[in-house]
Write an enzyme that holds these catalytic residues in place. Structure first.
Site, PDB file in Angstrom:
ATOM      1  N   ARG A  52       0.849  -1.197   0.000  1.00  0.00           N
ATOM      2  CA  ARG A  52       0.000   0.000   0.000  1.00  0.00           C
ATOM      3  C   ARG A  52       0.882   1.243   0.000  1.00  0.00           C
ATOM      4  O   ARG A  52       0.582   2.235  -0.652  1.00  0.00           O
ATOM      5  CB  ARG A  52      -0.962   0.011   1.203  1.00  0.00           C
ATOM      6  CG  ARG A  52      -1.691   1.343   1.340  1.00  0.00           C
ATOM      7  CD  ARG A  52      -2.985   1.307   2.141  1.00  0.00           C
ATOM      8  NE  ARG A  52      -2.951   0.467   3.305  1.00  0.00           N
ATOM      9  CZ  ARG A  52      -2.289   0.737   4.444  1.00  0.00           C
ATOM     10  NH1 ARG A  52      -1.605   1.844   4.578  1.00  0.00           N
ATOM     11  NH2 ARG A  52      -2.319  -0.117   5.440  1.00  0.00           N
ATOM     12  N   TYR A 105     -16.846  16.610 -15.096  1.00  0.00           N
ATOM     13  CA  TYR A 105     -17.196  15.205 -14.927  1.00  0.00           C
ATOM     14  C   TYR A 105     -18.215  15.037 -13.787  1.00  0.00           C
ATOM     15  O   TYR A 105     -18.019  15.562 -12.683  1.00  0.00           O
ATOM     16  CB  TYR A 105     -15.919  14.406 -14.650  1.00  0.00           C
ATOM     17  CG  TYR A 105     -16.183  12.940 -14.531  1.00  0.00           C
ATOM     18  CD1 TYR A 105     -16.547  12.207 -15.647  1.00  0.00           C
ATOM     19  CD2 TYR A 105     -16.109  12.299 -13.311  1.00  0.00           C
ATOM     20  CE1 TYR A 105     -16.818  10.861 -15.542  1.00  0.00           C
ATOM     21  CE2 TYR A 105     -16.380  10.946 -13.199  1.00  0.00           C
ATOM     22  CZ  TYR A 105     -16.737  10.232 -14.322  1.00  0.00           C
ATOM     23  OH  TYR A 105     -17.018   8.907 -14.220  1.00  0.00           O
ATOM     24  N   ASP A 177      -7.805  18.774 -14.670  1.00  0.00           N
ATOM     25  CA  ASP A 177      -8.156  17.405 -15.057  1.00  0.00           C
ATOM     26  C   ASP A 177      -7.870  17.311 -16.556  1.00  0.00           C
ATOM     27  O   ASP A 177      -8.599  17.850 -17.380  1.00  0.00           O
ATOM     28  CB  ASP A 177      -9.634  17.130 -14.735  1.00  0.00           C
ATOM     29  CG  ASP A 177     -10.055  15.702 -15.065  1.00  0.00           C
ATOM     30  OD1 ASP A 177      -9.407  15.075 -15.938  1.00  0.00           O
ATOM     31  OD2 ASP A 177     -11.031  15.212 -14.474  1.00  0.00           O
ATOM     32  N   LYS A 202      -8.998   6.174 -19.232  1.00  0.00           N
ATOM     33  CA  LYS A 202      -9.413   6.660 -20.537  1.00  0.00           C
ATOM     34  C   LYS A 202      -8.242   6.565 -21.528  1.00  0.00           C
ATOM     35  O   LYS A 202      -7.784   5.485 -21.793  1.00  0.00           O
ATOM     36  CB  LYS A 202      -9.957   8.087 -20.398  1.00  0.00           C
ATOM     37  CG  LYS A 202     -10.931   8.269 -19.207  1.00  0.00           C
ATOM     38  CD  LYS A 202     -12.235   7.522 -19.377  1.00  0.00           C
ATOM     39  CE  LYS A 202     -13.122   7.526 -18.129  1.00  0.00           C
ATOM     40  NZ  LYS A 202     -13.456   8.815 -17.575  1.00  0.00           N
TER      41      LYS A 202
HETATM   42  C1  LIG Z   1     -13.861   9.219 -16.262  1.00  0.00           C
HETATM   43  C2  LIG Z   1     -13.450  10.535 -15.746  1.00  0.00           C
HETATM   44  C3  LIG Z   1     -13.144  10.723 -14.387  1.00  0.00           C
HETATM   45  C4  LIG Z   1     -13.300   9.601 -13.371  1.00  0.00           C
HETATM   46  O1  LIG Z   1     -12.408   8.562 -13.610  1.00  0.00           O
HETATM   47  P1  LIG Z   1     -12.641   7.017 -13.228  1.00  0.00           P
HETATM   48  O2  LIG Z   1     -11.406   6.366 -13.694  1.00  0.00           O
HETATM   49  O3  LIG Z   1     -13.879   6.570 -13.958  1.00  0.00           O
HETATM   50  O4  LIG Z   1     -12.843   6.960 -11.760  1.00  0.00           O
HETATM   51  C5  LIG Z   1     -12.717  11.978 -13.982  1.00  0.00           C
HETATM   52  N1  LIG Z   1     -12.592  12.999 -14.862  1.00  0.00           N
HETATM   53  C6  LIG Z   1     -12.886  12.847 -16.175  1.00  0.00           C
HETATM   54  C7  LIG Z   1     -12.734  14.006 -17.103  1.00  0.00           C
HETATM   55  C8  LIG Z   1     -13.326  11.616 -16.658  1.00  0.00           C
HETATM   56  O5  LIG Z   1     -13.621  11.483 -17.950  1.00  0.00           O
END
Ligand SMILES: *Cc1c(COP(=O)(O)O)cnc(C)c1O
Length: 385
Positions: A52, A105, A177, A202
Site C-alpha cells: 500500500r 465530470y 483534469d 481513458k
Molecule cells: C472518467 C473521468 C473521471 C473519473 O475517472 P474514473 O477512472 O472513472 O474513476 C474523472 N474525470 C474525467 C474528465 C473523466 O472522464
C-alpha cells in the site's frame, strides 16, 4: 534509461521502464507481493515494506508518468475518482472554498455535493471559459481552482495560463483534469498549473480494460503529500493494473494521432448533416479554438453533437452497427454516450438544462477503427433519425 533527450513517441516506450536488475527483462516485472523482507537483501535497507505504501511495479509507472507529464512526482490510484478525491483530501480543509468548471465530470460534482460538503468544504461552479467570472468567484478562503479544458461533455475551452495566474494571485492552487487531452496534447504544468489529475482509465491506459487514476505535481513536496494521502486512504493502484497502464501508455501517441484525425473528419461531417442541430468540438468553437491552439497541440478525439430531434436518441443508438453505445471514453473502441441520462445524470435537472446537457446531446469518443468505417456507421445511423 540512459539520459538522452527523446521525443514523445520514444519516451512513451522507454520512460520509467528499467526495473529488472535481476534478469534484465525489458518490461517491468509485476511484483504481486504485498509485503517485503524487512532485513535488506542488498544494500543498507529495503526501499519497500508493504505494497500500500509503495510497490516496485507501481513506482515504475509513477516514474513514467512524472517524466511524461514533466512533473516532479506522480502518484497512481485505483481510479480517476480516487485520484480526484486525493487532490481534495490533500489540498482542502474544513472551511476552504473551491472554484470549479461548471460542466465537468459528473463524479467530481457528486464528490463535492454528496461528500465534501458534509466536511465543511464550500464550492462554486463557474464558467471557467471566462477568466473574469473566475476572478469574481475567488474568496479569501479559496484554496483551489479545479478545471477541465476542454470540458466534458461540451468541450469548452478555458485559458489555463490565465487561470493559473488568478489562482496564484489568490495563493490558491490550479488543478487541471487533463483526461481528455493527455500530455500528448496539452501540458498544464508548463502553463502554470500546480497539479494535473487523470482518469487513466481513458486515453492513458487506452483499451477500456484498466480502471486507474493519477495525480502529477509540479512540486516535489506536493508529490510527497499525494503519496501520503494514497498510503493513508488506501486507494492505490494494484501491481497488475500498474503494469497494464504502463503497457497501454506506450501506444498513446499513435492512438491519439489516429483518433484525432478521425475525430476531425467526423466532426466536420456531423456539422453538415441535416439531422444534427449542433456540433461541439474545439475546432468548431471560434472563441475557444483561439485559446485552445495557444495551449494545446491538437483538438483531441472527443466530439459531442446535438440531434435535431431529441426524441430520436434511442433510435440512433440502436441503428449503430460499429460504434458502441456505452459510457467512458478514450479507448480503442469508439463509444457513444448520452450525458443527460448517463455520465452527467448527477447534475440536478435545471442545471443540466441550463448547461446544455439536454436529452438530444450525444458524446462520441472516437476510437482507432478505420475512419471510413466510422463515417459510414455514423452517417447511416443519422440517416435513420
Ligand atoms: C472518467 C473521468 C473521471 C473519473 O475517472 P474514473 O477512472 O472513472 O474513476 C474523472 N474525470 C474525467 C474528465 C473523466 O472522464
Amino acid at each position: 534509461m540512459k539520459t538522452i533527450s527523446l521525443h514523445l513517441d520514444s519516451l512513451l516506450v522507454h520512460a520509467g521502464v528499467d526495473r529488472d536488475p535481476l534478469y534484465g527483462s525489458i518490461t517491468t516485472p509485476v511484483y504481486q507481493g504485498v509485503t517485503f523482507r524487512s532485513i535488506p537483501i542488498r544494500g543498507d535497507s529495503n526501499p519497500y515494506d508493504y505494497s500500500r505504501t509503495q510497490n516496485p511495479t507501481r513506482e515504475s509507472v509513477e516514474e513514467t508518468l512524472a517524466q511524461l507529464e514533466g512533473g516532479a512526482a506522480a502518484t497512481v490510484f485505483a481510479s480517476g475518482m480516487a485520484a480526484v478525491s486525493a487532490v481534495f483530501w490533500g489540498g482542502l480543509s474544513h472551511g476552504d472554498h473551491v472554484v470549479l468548471t461548471e460542466d465537468l465530470y459528473g463524479g467530481t460534482y457528486r464528490l463535492l455535493e454528496d461528500e465534501l460538503k458534509r466536511y465543511g468544504v464550500t464550492y462554486d461552479f463557474v464558467p471557467t471559459t471566462n477568466p473574469e467570472a473566475v476572478s469574481a468567484a475567488m474568496q479569501p478562503n479559496t484554496r483551489m481552482i479545479f478545471v477541465e479544458s476542454p470540458s466534458n461533455p461540451l468541450l469548452r475551452v478555458s485559458d489555463i495560463a490565465a487561470l493559473a495566474e488568478i489562482a496564484h494571485r489568490h495563493r490558491a492552487k490550479l488543478v487541471v483534469d487533463n483526461t481528455l487531452m493527455t500530455f500528448a496534447r496539452q501540458r498544464p504544468l508548463d502553463l502554470g498549473a500546480d497539479l494535473v489529475v487523470y482518469s487513466a482509465s481513458k486515453y492513458l491506459a487506452g483499451h477500456n480494460d484498466v480502471l486507474a487514476g493519477a495525480v502529477i505535481s509540479k512540486d516535489a513536496g506536493e508529490g510527497v503529500r499525494m503519496a501520503e494521502v494514497a498510503n493513508t486512504t488506501g486507494g492505490v493502484l494494484g501491481p497488475w493494473d500498474s503494469y497494464l497502464l504502463q503497457r497501454g501508455m506506450k501506444t498513446l501517441a499513435l492512438r491519439m494521432r489516429q483518433q484525432e484525425t478521425s475525430a476531425e473528419l467526423l466532426a466536420h461531417a456531423l456539422a453538415k448533416h441535416p439531422n444534427v442541430a449542433h456540433v461541439y468540438y474545439p475546432q468548431l468553437d471560434e472563441a475557444g479554438w483561439a485559446v485552445h491552439q495557444r495551449q494545446a497541440m491538437g483538438p483531441g478525439a472527443m466530439v459531442s453533437f446535438l440531434l435535431a430531434r431529441e426524441a430520436q436518441v434511442l433510435q440512433f443508438k440502436r441503428a449503430l452497427k460499429l460504434i458502441i453505445p456505452a459510457v467512458s471514453l478514450g479507448g480503442v473502441e469508439s463509444l457513444v454516450t448520452e450525458p443527460y441520462r448517463e455520465t452527467h445524470r448527477e447534475f440536478p435537472e435545471p442545471i443540466r438544462r441550463r448547461l446544455g446537457f439536454v436529452p438530444g446531446l450525444l458524446r462520441l469518443s472516437v476510437g482507432i477503427e478505420d475512419s471510413r468505417d466510422l463515417m459510414d456507421d455514423l452517417m447511416q445511423a443519422l440517416d435513420q433519425v
